[in-house]
Enzyme design. Sequence first.
Site, short mmCIF file in Angstrom:
data_model
loop_
_atom_site.label_atom_id
_atom_site.label_comp_id
_atom_site.label_asym_id
_atom_site.label_seq_id
_atom_site.Cartn_x
_atom_site.Cartn_y
_atom_site.Cartn_z
N HIS A 1 20.58 26.14 -57.83
CA HIS A 1 20.98 26.48 -59.20
C HIS A 1 21.90 27.69 -59.20
CE1 HIS A 1 17.71 24.03 -60.64
NE2 HIS A 1 17.92 24.38 -61.88
N CYS B 1 41.32 12.74 -57.89
CA CYS B 1 40.64 13.94 -58.39
C CYS B 1 39.82 14.64 -57.32
CB CYS B 1 39.77 13.59 -59.60
SG CYS B 1 38.50 12.37 -59.22
C1 PEP Z 1 35.02 13.04 -55.31
O1 PEP Z 1 34.04 12.49 -54.79
O2 PEP Z 1 36.13 13.14 -54.76
C2 PEP Z 1 34.92 13.63 -56.65
C3 PEP Z 1 35.95 14.12 -57.26
O3 PEP Z 1 33.68 13.69 -57.20
P1 PEP Z 1 32.59 14.80 -56.82
O4 PEP Z 1 33.25 15.81 -55.93
O5 PEP Z 1 32.13 15.37 -58.10
O6 PEP Z 1 31.56 13.99 -56.12
#
Ligand code: PEP
Length: 735
Positions: free
Chosen positions: A354, A665
């Site tokens: 956390h 992303c």
């Molecule tokens: C990913 O897996 O690239 C992503 C953007 O999601 P997270 O990092 O939140 O798992």
Amino acid sequence: MNVTTELLEIVQQAHSLPRILDAATRVIGEWFRADNCSAFLLDEHGNLVLRASAASAPRGADDAGVEEISSIAQRVRAAQRVTTVTSRDLSLLAAPILRRDNLIGVLVVQSGGRREFSVRDQDDLATICVQLVGVVENARIVDALDREGSLPPRVTAPPLVQPNEGRERTLRGIAAVPGVAIGKAVFRVVQAPEVAIGPELRAPPEAERARASAAIEKTRNDVLRVQSAVARELDEDHALIFASHLLLLHDPILLKDIDQRIAQGSSAALAIDSALHELESKLGLVADAYIQERVDDVDDLRSRLLSHVLDADSRARFGGRIVLTNRIPPSLVVEMKTEGALALVTEKGGATSHGVLLARAMGIPAVTGVIDMLESTRPGDQLIVDGTHGVVILRPTADTLSRYEEQRARIEGLRTEHAKFRDVLAHTADGVRVSLLANVAVASDLRDAQENGAEGVGLYRTEFPFILRDGFPTLREQTKIYKKAYEFFPEGPVHFRILDLGGDKFALGGPVSGSRDAFHGYRSIRVLFDHPNVLRDQVKALALAAGKRPLSILIPMVTSMEELRRVKSIIAQALADMNGAEAQKAPKIGVMIEVPAAVELAADIAREVDFLSIGTNDLMQYTLVVDREDSRMAHLSDPYHPAILRMIARVVAGAHAAGKPVGVCGEVASRPDFAMVLLALGVDSLSVVPRVIPELKQALARARLEPVRRAMPRVLTLSDASSVVSALRSVRFAP
Ligand code: PEP
Ligand code: MG
């Protein structure tokens, strides 16, 4: 009225569970203008027992509702949702008090005569129940402790040994939160050896008693000060984090214990240290996960009290310093932020507790799991904390210091340089427009995203409020949280990812949590399939937050068409349940491509949704078999691996064949070199950490995309990463 504020006041003033419940039921009864409010709690045998009942109106002849109240409480217990009963003589509204899906009690509001409780009333009671969770559970700690017997006294640790004292030393830990800080060490943990020498410094008992009382008073003031700073700068819900501190500081048994130890000849420091340590050991024996988690709070309290008793006047504050501690309770991180601490180093903890999540959200560089750190450092020692590489340098030499200072100055200079690019639209040197979006998790990220010139939010990770707090946020609380995104990006796009719990984003305890070890298994939408109500609530909250504005929902961890269709149907069902003007008819649906199975199915998936978003963090983890949490594997997580490049190319082709856009992303989109590769592969948008946006815009403005595009067909035929890298190095992309 703000009920949270009132509950906060109750915790500050009432110091036992019965008093807290009495005061809370009174406040809640008044808030609903009801005749009566009753609180039932589960006892240790699992029975729902009436613990408090406050009448806010004079009781009349038709106040014969005791049986009805108990019966509705039992019904709520079985159904675990808000329930109403309306008859000519009596109207009841009742809601479960749930901690992570586990019922701990029921709250019932009663009005004599016929009263229709509105949907708003029902929502309000559900919200109040969520806020009561922390208050009730903290008060239970004191209850639990008062019931336990005493333990043998603690043996204090041997005196400090300072290996290589005075010399530069490099310690390694886990790179928990990136960033570099240089500053002096301040301890949140007062070390046992300092306490052990307490008896030698002992004054007469009266003087020691006075020292202990002064420390308790100062600590109480500290906690109240931090609490109001948190309420001001974050929100009142976070301020409730400190409720257990205040309760413990008022606990008569603890105070008496300290007093008796002093009477038996202990110094104030030793009495406080051993009494609090005994308390920690007692908590350790209580078989309740929530109470176990509170051990950090007791540890924190012990440190605060000792800091005052040992060094009352010159107690170092956190401002401008690096905080060293053994654990990271969220309360400490919040306090560090409000006082302007530079960085955090801990002996325990990994990258996903956390506290670490909070530090990351608040941009406090941190290295965790640094073994021997407390033994090797003294308060006031100079430190360099490199949270990006998981390195802590103790007492750096002038050379090391100037190296890091140069590095920091360079970073600062570059930041000023990059800042010039905040407000320009991203494009390459040969005029290709690039859509740059931001990855966000908490409200402060939204401001960062806006200030750094993001065009929208490409990935809104919605897990954080679910991970941080004890009860899940209610529909209304979620709506409030998601609405913030539209304040910063009114026109969108904001791609809200539905809950992706499990793996590194686990929540503690409870059946809806997913598991820490569930990178390969029970995580994300699989957890939601077992708890469709959680997903439905989230979708409704998103729709309410969006109102008439465009809504975009991103689905993580899809591995099959069946899963995709199942999530889509729950989303559609949730929206169909909503009626009225606020209902969202057709949100945009996107899918994260982050497992190899989804790469194979990318073209099929794209036909059934509006856009794709490639999550390279997980895609590399699952394709290259590299645990994203294990720093030993980090070097193997290589986006230039031909398998990764070819996968991205296939996903782009699949999306474009269906006429749908595709973004990236994952973290690699933040790297200027790889961003060029992604664009050359045909990716339509990049979603990155907000603070790198200006730097990325500058880098893109200095590079021509066309030569990299031309090189791509050949690069995609290469079968090893080093050939890929050297082929790309030979591309002349500078204008
Ligand atoms: C990913 O897996 O690239 C992503 C953007 O999601 P997270 O990092 O939140 O798992
Ligand atoms: Mg992911």
